[in-house]
Design a protein around this motif. Structure first.
Motif, PDB file in Angstrom:
ATOM      1  N   UNK A 187       0.912  -1.139  -0.291  1.00 15.96           N
ATOM      2  CA  UNK A 187       0.049   0.182  -0.019  1.00 15.96           C
ATOM      3  C   UNK A 187       0.868   1.138  -0.130  1.00 15.96           C
ATOM      4  N   UNK A 188       0.628   2.234  -0.931  1.00 23.67           N
ATOM      5  CA  UNK A 188       1.335   3.328  -0.880  1.00 23.67           C
ATOM      6  C   UNK A 188       0.505   4.585  -1.382  1.00 23.67           C
ATOM      7  N   UNK A 189       0.725   5.665  -1.254  1.00 26.75           N
ATOM      8  CA  UNK A 189       0.045   7.059  -1.601  1.00 26.75           C
ATOM      9  C   UNK A 189       0.455   7.809  -2.694  1.00 26.75           C
ATOM     10  N   UNK A 190      -0.348   8.609  -3.423  1.00 30.00           N
ATOM     11  CA  UNK A 190       0.177   9.701  -4.373  1.00 30.00           C
ATOM     12  C   UNK A 190      -0.862  10.871  -4.094  1.00 30.00           C
ATOM     13  N   UNK A 191      -0.219  11.901  -4.156  1.00 27.90           N
ATOM     14  CA  UNK A 191      -1.095  13.115  -3.870  1.00 27.90           C
ATOM     15  C   UNK A 191      -1.293  13.761  -5.149  1.00 27.90           C
ATOM     16  N   UNK A 192      -2.594  13.639  -5.407  1.00 31.74           N
ATOM     17  CA  UNK A 192      -3.061  14.389  -6.726  1.00 31.74           C
ATOM     18  C   UNK A 192      -2.988  15.961  -6.613  1.00 31.74           C
ATOM     19  N   UNK A 193      -3.420  16.323  -5.284  1.00 34.19           N
ATOM     20  CA  UNK A 193      -3.683  17.693  -5.163  1.00 34.19           C
ATOM     21  C   UNK A 193      -3.875  18.219  -3.623  1.00 34.19           C
ATOM     22  N   UNK A 194      -3.891  19.180  -3.099  1.00 37.81           N
ATOM     23  CA  UNK A 194      -3.822  19.398  -1.509  1.00 37.81           C
ATOM     24  C   UNK A 194      -5.155  18.783  -1.071  1.00 37.81           C
TER      25      UNK A 194
END
Length: 301
Positions: A187-194
């Motif tokens: 499991x990992x995350x990516x920031x699309x926008x604030x």
């Protein structure tokens, strides 16, 4: 269980004399053999396939395939010339048989033209049915019905030979069909926008293909919706599978998230991968709140 043998054929008709054909035989998702595009000879993909049948049976199957392809190419070219079909074009076929747990069986055959469904073969009354009502499909159907030798060959190849030989192949290939490989989940995350964060659960290395992957929010399964997107199950090069499930959330929304994986190789347990924690957790299938193990070793043991 239910098992299916499929023969896949792709023939590219470059002109009236040049046809390039590729073929592949599958037992479920296991490659049994392929066709040499130049000689139409069978190349075996698994070491247990050739010994499954006597040499004479393989010779018979080889000859039937060659006769089938010769007749297929002739009939398709004849129809193309009669109806002024422009070259090049692609004809695809999938045919085979399914054996059910009660030992009954069902054979099937479908023909595609330039990537579209074109004809299907009704094994009950041995007739060809157009998948789309066009002048070309009706013409090819009528040609096939008049050319009874080809229809009889298809009937024997896929209704009799397929079912008889599959019983033997199942005996020899059962170990391969029952192979189980544990899933590995990350499991990992990516920031699309604030205002938006994508949580990604990547699951790979599992076999057999069926699997269940779900996101849990505060321990409750996230229902389907626009925020949840799960990919198709894709093959890996090592004969295992992978997929990913993506959940869109608001950063620091105060909820806890975890990816839950259920697979035959895990038995009654589930694999739980919390977001923000690298631990892999196995939970008992009947008591989802009870931690059975915390260490990664418990998953791979």
């Amino acid at each position: 269980g239910t098992f299916t043998v499929r023969l896949l054929q792709t023939s590219i008709f470059q002109n009236t004399t040049l046809v390039e054909t590729e073929g592949l035989g599958l037992l479920e998702d296991i490659e049994l053999g392929s066709l040499d595009k130049h000689t139409w000879a069978i190349h075996f993909c698994q070491p247990w396939v050739r010994p499954a049948l006597p040499r004479s049976d393989w010779d018979t199957i080889q000859n039937m395939i060659k006769i089938y392809l010769q007749q297929f190419n002739h009939l398709i070219n004849e129809g193309a010339m009669q109806k002024d079909v422009p070259y090049p074009f692609v004809a695809q076929c999938v045919a085979g048989c399914t054996i059910f747990p009660n030992r009954t069986s069902h054979a099937f055959a479908y023909v595609g033209y330039n990537g579209q469904d074109f004809l299907s073969f009704n094994m009950d009354n041995y007739t060809w049915l157009p998948s789309q009502d066009t002048d070309l499909s009706r013409y090819v159907r009528d040609v096939l019905h008049n050319y009874t030798a080809f229809t009889e060959l298809v009937e024997v190849l896929f209704n009799d030979t397929c079912v008889d030989d599959m019983e033997v192949l199942l005996h020899y290939g059962m170990a391969a069909l029952e192979r189980q490989e544990l899933p590995v989940a990350t499991v990992f995350a990516r920031t699309l926008s604030p205002a938006q964060l994508l949580l990604i659960c990547h699951v790979t290395g599992f076999y057999p293909r069926p699997i269940s992957v779900a996101w849990l929010r505060d321990g409750q399964e996230v229902p389907p919706g626009p925020a949840l997107n799960t990919s198709a199950i894709l093959p890996n090069a090592d004969l295992t599978y992978q997929l990913r499930s993506v959940l869109a959330v608001a950063p620091r929304d105060g909820h806890s998230y975890a990816c839950r994986v259920r697979h035959r190789s895990l038995g009654t347990r589930s694999l739980l991968v919390p977001w923000g924690d690298s631990e892999l957790v196995l939970i008992a299938g009947l008591a989802a709140g009870l931690l059975a193990a915390v260490a990664v070793a418990a998953v791979t043991a």
